[in-house]
Design a protein around this motif. Sequence first.
Motif, short mmCIF file in Angstrom:
data_model
loop_
_atom_site.label_atom_id
_atom_site.label_comp_id
_atom_site.label_asym_id
_atom_site.label_seq_id
_atom_site.Cartn_x
_atom_site.Cartn_y
_atom_site.Cartn_z
N ASP A 340 0.83 -1.21 0.00
CA ASP A 340 0.00 0.00 0.00
C ASP A 340 0.86 1.26 0.00
N ARG A 341 2.11 1.14 -0.39
CA ARG A 341 3.01 2.28 -0.32
C ARG A 341 2.51 3.49 -1.11
N TYR A 342 1.98 3.24 -2.30
CA TYR A 342 1.51 4.37 -3.12
C TYR A 342 0.41 5.14 -2.39
N TRP A 343 -0.47 4.41 -1.74
CA TRP A 343 -1.65 5.05 -1.13
C TRP A 343 -1.24 5.81 0.12
N GLU A 344 -0.23 5.29 0.77
CA GLU A 344 0.34 6.01 1.91
C GLU A 344 0.89 7.36 1.42
N ILE A 345 1.58 7.33 0.29
CA ILE A 345 2.17 8.57 -0.24
C ILE A 345 1.09 9.56 -0.65
N VAL A 346 0.02 9.04 -1.28
CA VAL A 346 -1.08 9.93 -1.69
C VAL A 346 -1.64 10.65 -0.46
N GLN A 347 -1.89 9.90 0.59
CA GLN A 347 -2.46 10.51 1.80
C GLN A 347 -1.46 11.48 2.45
N LYS A 348 -0.22 11.01 2.59
CA LYS A 348 0.80 11.80 3.29
C LYS A 348 1.01 13.17 2.64
N HIS A 349 1.06 13.21 1.32
CA HIS A 349 1.36 14.48 0.66
C HIS A 349 0.13 15.15 0.05
N GLY A 350 -1.03 14.54 0.22
CA GLY A 350 -2.25 15.13 -0.33
C GLY A 350 -2.20 15.23 -1.84
N VAL A 351 -1.79 14.16 -2.48
CA VAL A 351 -1.66 14.17 -3.95
C VAL A 351 -3.02 14.42 -4.59
N THR A 352 -3.05 15.35 -5.56
CA THR A 352 -4.32 15.67 -6.22
C THR A 352 -4.38 15.08 -7.63
N ILE A 353 -3.20 14.93 -8.27
CA ILE A 353 -3.17 14.39 -9.63
C ILE A 353 -2.19 13.22 -9.64
N LEU A 354 -2.64 12.09 -10.13
CA LEU A 354 -1.79 10.90 -10.15
C LEU A 354 -1.73 10.35 -11.58
N TYR A 355 -0.51 10.31 -12.10
CA TYR A 355 -0.29 9.87 -13.50
C TYR A 355 0.55 8.62 -13.44
N THR A 356 -0.02 7.48 -13.88
CA THR A 356 0.71 6.23 -13.77
C THR A 356 0.49 5.35 -15.01
N ALA A 357 0.77 4.06 -14.90
CA ALA A 357 0.75 3.20 -16.09
C ALA A 357 -0.21 2.03 -15.89
N PRO A 358 -0.80 1.54 -16.99
CA PRO A 358 -1.71 0.39 -16.87
C PRO A 358 -1.08 -0.80 -16.16
N THR A 359 0.20 -1.04 -16.38
CA THR A 359 0.84 -2.18 -15.75
C THR A 359 0.77 -2.06 -14.22
N ALA A 360 0.93 -0.86 -13.71
CA ALA A 360 0.83 -0.65 -12.26
C ALA A 360 -0.60 -0.91 -11.80
N ILE A 361 -1.55 -0.40 -12.56
CA ILE A 361 -2.96 -0.55 -12.16
C ILE A 361 -3.34 -2.04 -12.14
N ARG A 362 -2.89 -2.77 -13.15
CA ARG A 362 -3.23 -4.21 -13.17
C ARG A 362 -2.57 -4.94 -12.00
N THR A 363 -1.40 -4.47 -11.61
CA THR A 363 -0.75 -5.06 -10.45
C THR A 363 -1.55 -4.80 -9.18
#
Length: 649
Positions: A340-363
């Motif tokens: 859950d590292r990504y989600w921890e980072i989103v919460q910690k820094h209050g990320v508003t825009i997240l740009y990533t890749a389909p491979t990550a999403i499928r994972t």
Amino acid sequence: MALTEQERNEYKQKITNIANSFQSKKANDHLRSRTEEAEGRLEFWQERASTLSWFQKWDQVLEWSYPDARWFVNGKLNASYNCLDRHLDSWKKNKPALIFEGEKGDHKVYTYKELHAEVNKFANVLKSRGVHKGEIVTIYMPMIPEAIIAMLACARLGAPHNVVFGGFSPEALRERINDTKSRFLITCDGAYRRGNLLRVKENVCAALKEADSVEKVFIVKRANIDIEIIGGRDIWYHEAMEEAGEDCPPEIMDSEDMLFVLYTSGSTGKPKGIVHTTGGYLTGASTTLEYVFNMKQDDVYWCTADVGWITGHSYLVYGPLLNGATIVMYEGAPDYPSKDRYWEIVQKHGVTILYTAPTAIRTFMKWGVSYLEKWDLSSLRILGTVGEPINPEAWNWFHKNIGGGRCPIMDTWWQTETGMIMISPLPGTNLKPGSCVAPFPGIKAEIVDKSGQPVAPGEKGFIVITEPWPSMLRTIYNDHERFKQTYWNTIPGVYYAGDGAKYDEDGYFWVLGRVDDVINVSGHRIGTAEVENILIEHPVVAEAACIGKNHEIKGQAIVAFVTLREGVCPDSDLVELAEELKKHIVLRIGAIARPEDIYLTKELPKTRSGKIIRRILRDIAEGRMIGDTTTLDDGFNLEEVMKNILVSS
Ligand code: ATP
Ligand code: MG
């Protein structure tokens, strides 16, 4: 030349209207006056360019001598000045430019002023050691702030950078140094990945054994490990920085001077050194970032791409800094220390825009939603993906579970060669899961047949760009002939992207995958993406990759490689499961798409940027020796995969 605030707002409104009308335009209304459009396009790009700071304005927007383009002819500017200096005389001076999150949980923030100071100092370091305008500098670094500082310091001196992904092997690094004949290399002692120490400098030493152009190596201390230092050649970054002054005037660069060379990710073969220049590239990167992500001054923007890829260049570094945005940069892996590292980072820094890749999403899909429960993702407002077609199933998962059903997903189609997002929705567009919607304003992209004629809705064709665009590649480094052959010769008169696609009834673009990946079964052309999308809809499937293998009767037969979701039916009969998946495809697409073989496997071979390498699957399916694996991700263990394969026919 600069527009007033009011003019700019009016202009933005106008462009937004144009953009929206572009988006809803039917695909087959290509009868619209091309002249009128071309004028509109140039006007659009000219206005966009004037949002940058120029030392000298251009004489002409575009000089086009097919297939060679010059944008903003005789304009003078500097990339690092545009990313940093021009934000310093406003409140942005103290705004965070870069929030760095280390894998171990350490973090560091640089304001625009601080980043500016570091870049100036390092530019002075490079300059005093002999780096000058036009000198190509190779950068081989993990995801740490110094990678960005190094890129901008090079840009400040007008020295094109050649960033080599930090996870690449010594061979891959050597190949890219030798192709560019770099005299300077910027690297580090070691790096962390999934808690493991990577001995980066050792790779460098191995690479340099057969790369004798390199005279100076700058080494950032990240891992604090003992390394071999070669006197006269190796220089510690921190020691050199101590003596460096904080003022290094930016070099005045021509709009068409090279900003960087970057090798493509090598999904289809030997990587190509793609050359981008300054004025047009910056205009394209800055505009697309602002429009596609509707960038506002208080956004916290996180692009998960590595600096070693074009997405890292355009949307981790140049695009956001040109817009004065706050960037999040993360050093490590998404599953370290836990999934859950990504989600921890989103919460910690209050990320508003997240740009990533389909491979990550499928994972993430494969891991399941339990990893999301602990975290508050409500700061997110816009999501983006790039790199491969996103399966509708993965799109819906992302939209529902990460975006809370409220964040639009920008599925952005583009390439190293295009420099910027080319086909994408804009926030506010009606979205369809799996479609990248329509060309960006000012871009003329079409889907055509072999003779260059637009295809009707539902028919498969090739993506082409029919008009020059500012951030287009100018050449392949050292090989202008290959540039012409690869991109401009397949369908004369237009840029050939090498991807297959179709329009739907509303004129929306649907990318079907690379042209080489279209499978021809008994004369029926089937896109790999079509079969994969259906497979991934099945509840047991996490990822799927299809290829065509040679078949005596059908010409080609479909072979599917499938990985299963975590925790799914641990003791189910795998032969039966494979049969069930075949039936599922027959039911949804038809008997023509029935796979000849299904391989259930633990992993799929991917490039280090996370793209499935289908040529390796083709080798496996046809029982051949596996071809070139230099761009293959380290995590992929072929033996392991072969052991866990179940073949059914
Ligand atoms: P090489 O050219 O060396 O084989 P590569 O094409 O993987 O490597 P990139 O330039 O990083 O290198 O990737 C561009 C390709 O990625 C596109 O041509 C397309 O196939 C794919 N792609 C990128 N974005 C999307 C998207 N949104 N939808 C579908 N495919 C995409
Ligand atoms: Mg490519």
